[in-house]
Design an enzyme around this catalytic site. Structure first.
Site, PDB file in Angstrom:
ATOM      1  N   ARG A   1       0.838  -1.201   0.000  1.00  0.00           N
ATOM      2  CA  ARG A   1       0.000   0.000   0.000  1.00  0.00           C
ATOM      3  C   ARG A   1       0.875   1.254   0.000  1.00  0.00           C
ATOM      4  O   ARG A   1       1.886   1.314   0.720  1.00  0.00           O
ATOM      5  CB  ARG A   1      -0.911   0.011   1.229  1.00  0.00           C
ATOM      6  CG  ARG A   1      -1.905  -1.110   1.204  1.00  0.00           C
ATOM      7  CD  ARG A   1      -2.905  -1.062   2.347  1.00  0.00           C
ATOM      8  NE  ARG A   1      -3.506  -2.380   2.512  1.00  0.00           N
ATOM      9  CZ  ARG A   1      -4.401  -2.910   1.679  1.00  0.00           C
ATOM     10  NH1 ARG A   1      -4.824  -2.211   0.647  1.00  0.00           N
ATOM     11  NH2 ARG A   1      -4.873  -4.129   1.874  1.00  0.00           N
ATOM     12  N   ASP A   2       0.435   2.234  -0.794  1.00  0.00           N
ATOM     13  CA  ASP A   2       1.141   3.515  -0.834  1.00  0.00           C
ATOM     14  C   ASP A   2       0.990   4.211   0.522  1.00  0.00           C
ATOM     15  O   ASP A   2      -0.074   4.206   1.131  1.00  0.00           O
ATOM     16  CB  ASP A   2       0.572   4.396  -1.945  1.00  0.00           C
ATOM     17  CG  ASP A   2       1.460   5.585  -2.264  1.00  0.00           C
ATOM     18  OD1 ASP A   2       2.075   5.593  -3.347  1.00  0.00           O
ATOM     19  OD2 ASP A   2       1.540   6.518  -1.424  1.00  0.00           O
TER      20      ASP A   2
ATOM     21  N   GLU B   1       9.254  10.291  -7.840  1.00  0.00           N
ATOM     22  CA  GLU B   1       9.899  10.628  -6.565  1.00  0.00           C
ATOM     23  C   GLU B   1      10.860   9.549  -6.100  1.00  0.00           C
ATOM     24  O   GLU B   1      11.868   9.847  -5.459  1.00  0.00           O
ATOM     25  CB  GLU B   1       8.832  10.820  -5.472  1.00  0.00           C
ATOM     26  CG  GLU B   1       7.970  12.051  -5.660  1.00  0.00           C
ATOM     27  CD  GLU B   1       6.788  12.048  -4.702  1.00  0.00           C
ATOM     28  OE1 GLU B   1       6.782  11.278  -3.728  1.00  0.00           O
ATOM     29  OE2 GLU B   1       5.849  12.829  -4.957  1.00  0.00           O
ATOM     30  N   VAL B   2      10.502   8.308  -6.350  1.00  0.00           N
ATOM     31  CA  VAL B   2      11.324   7.192  -5.863  1.00  0.00           C
ATOM     32  C   VAL B   2      11.978   6.528  -7.069  1.00  0.00           C
ATOM     33  O   VAL B   2      11.291   6.096  -8.002  1.00  0.00           O
ATOM     34  CB  VAL B   2      10.473   6.174  -5.077  1.00  0.00           C
ATOM     35  CG1 VAL B   2      11.349   5.029  -4.582  1.00  0.00           C
ATOM     36  CG2 VAL B   2       9.759   6.851  -3.905  1.00  0.00           C
TER      37      VAL B   2
ATOM     38  N   HIS C   1       8.274   1.586 -10.446  1.00  0.00           N
ATOM     39  CA  HIS C   1       7.062   1.150  -9.751  1.00  0.00           C
ATOM     40  C   HIS C   1       5.832   1.528 -10.553  1.00  0.00           C
ATOM     41  O   HIS C   1       5.819   2.543 -11.252  1.00  0.00           O
ATOM     42  CB  HIS C   1       6.967   1.753  -8.340  1.00  0.00           C
ATOM     43  CG  HIS C   1       7.136   3.234  -8.284  1.00  0.00           C
ATOM     44  ND1 HIS C   1       8.366   3.846  -8.380  1.00  0.00           N
ATOM     45  CD2 HIS C   1       6.236   4.244  -8.154  1.00  0.00           C
ATOM     46  CE1 HIS C   1       8.218   5.153  -8.297  1.00  0.00           C
ATOM     47  NE2 HIS C   1       6.931   5.427  -8.159  1.00  0.00           N
TER      48      HIS C   1
ATOM     49  N   HIS D   1       1.794   2.341 -10.024  1.00  0.00           N
ATOM     50  CA  HIS D   1       0.707   2.643  -9.090  1.00  0.00           C
ATOM     51  C   HIS D   1      -0.560   1.960  -9.596  1.00  0.00           C
ATOM     52  O   HIS D   1      -0.830   1.980 -10.804  1.00  0.00           O
ATOM     53  CB  HIS D   1       0.408   4.148  -9.067  1.00  0.00           C
ATOM     54  CG  HIS D   1       1.514   5.021  -8.578  1.00  0.00           C
ATOM     55  ND1 HIS D   1       1.509   5.608  -7.334  1.00  0.00           N
ATOM     56  CD2 HIS D   1       2.664   5.425  -9.169  1.00  0.00           C
ATOM     57  CE1 HIS D   1       2.597   6.350  -7.182  1.00  0.00           C
ATOM     58  NE2 HIS D   1       3.316   6.261  -8.293  1.00  0.00           N
TER      59      HIS D   1
HETATM   60  P1  DGP Z   1       6.225   8.476  -7.691  1.00  0.00           P
HETATM   61  O1  DGP Z   1       5.940   9.954  -7.717  1.00  0.00           O
HETATM   62  O2  DGP Z   1       5.552   7.778  -8.833  1.00  0.00           O
HETATM   63  O3  DGP Z   1       7.706   8.180  -7.580  1.00  0.00           O
HETATM   64  O4  DGP Z   1       5.502   7.929  -6.376  1.00  0.00           O
HETATM   65  C1  DGP Z   1       6.158   7.442  -5.245  1.00  0.00           C
HETATM   66  C2  DGP Z   1       5.106   6.954  -4.292  1.00  0.00           C
HETATM   67  O5  DGP Z   1       5.746   6.240  -3.253  1.00  0.00           O
HETATM   68  C3  DGP Z   1       4.289   8.061  -3.612  1.00  0.00           C
HETATM   69  O6  DGP Z   1       2.908   7.886  -3.967  1.00  0.00           O
HETATM   70  C4  DGP Z   1       4.485   7.835  -2.131  1.00  0.00           C
HETATM   71  C5  DGP Z   1       5.068   6.440  -2.049  1.00  0.00           C
HETATM   72  N1  DGP Z   1       6.038   6.249  -0.985  1.00  0.00           N
HETATM   73  C6  DGP Z   1       7.133   7.007  -0.741  1.00  0.00           C
HETATM   74  N2  DGP Z   1       7.816   6.523   0.317  1.00  0.00           N
HETATM   75  C7  DGP Z   1       7.117   5.423   0.730  1.00  0.00           C
HETATM   76  C8  DGP Z   1       7.332   4.476   1.776  1.00  0.00           C
HETATM   77  O7  DGP Z   1       8.288   4.543   2.550  1.00  0.00           O
HETATM   78  N3  DGP Z   1       6.404   3.500   1.903  1.00  0.00           N
HETATM   79  C9  DGP Z   1       5.324   3.392   1.061  1.00  0.00           C
HETATM   80  N4  DGP Z   1       4.478   2.392   1.271  1.00  0.00           N
HETATM   81  N5  DGP Z   1       5.105   4.252   0.063  1.00  0.00           N
HETATM   82  C10 DGP Z   1       5.994   5.255  -0.097  1.00  0.00           C
END
Ligand code: DGP
Length: 121
Positions: free
Chosen positions: A32-33, A99-100, A104, A106
């Site tokens: 889960r996000d 961001e990461v 990935h 979504h």
């Molecule tokens: P993006 O912008 O596509 O890189 O989205 C990164 C997503 O990752 C964002 O919706 C929040 C999620 N996210 C960031 N850090 C963490 C974490 O530590 N745990 C989880 N479950 N989600 C995270």
């Protein structure tokens, strides 16, 4: 650019930080996000060290690519999202606000998700 082994999702894959896991196999992990933007907001990540779709599709094996995308479908199905519909989306690079830096996808579901993309003002 070299893959950053200290990104958050790499740490989740190594078990260094927790996640709310919903699915795992040899090729993918789904959880889960942390900041959900829909009633269902899941992330599916490949287990290999890929930054975005570009290097994933260039460097991953056929088995990794098949295993990952089958996992995306399984995760959406197991979330009960198929009948009402869902969106899967991958932000890749700066203009998409990735961001990461671990590839990935979504999965958003559970409400009307609106239009596909923000239009310029
Ligand atoms: P993006 O912008 O596509 O890189 O989205 C990164 C997503 O990752 C964002 O919706 C929040 C999620 N996210 C960031 N850090 C963490 C974490 O530590 N745990 C989880 N479950 N989600 C995270």
């Amino acid at each position: 650019m070299a893959y950053d082994t200290d990104n958050i999702f790499a740490k989740i894959l190594r078990g260094e930080i927790p996640c709310d896991k919903v699915f795992e196999n040899d090729y993918a992990l789904a959880f889960r996000d942390i900041n959900p933007q829909a009633p269902v907001h899941l992330l599916v990540i490949p287990k290999g060290p890929y930054e975005a779709l570009d290097d994933f599709t260039e460097k991953a094996t056929d088995a990794e690519i098949e295993g990952f995308f089958r996992a995306v479908g399984t995760v959406a199905r197991e979330a009960g999202a198929v009948d009402a519909g869902y969106r899967f989306l991958a932000n890749c690079g700066p203009d998409a606000h990735q961001e990461v830096s671990h590839f990935h996808v979504h999965i958003f579901a559970g409400r009307d998700l609106g239009g596909m993309i923000k239009r310029p003002d």
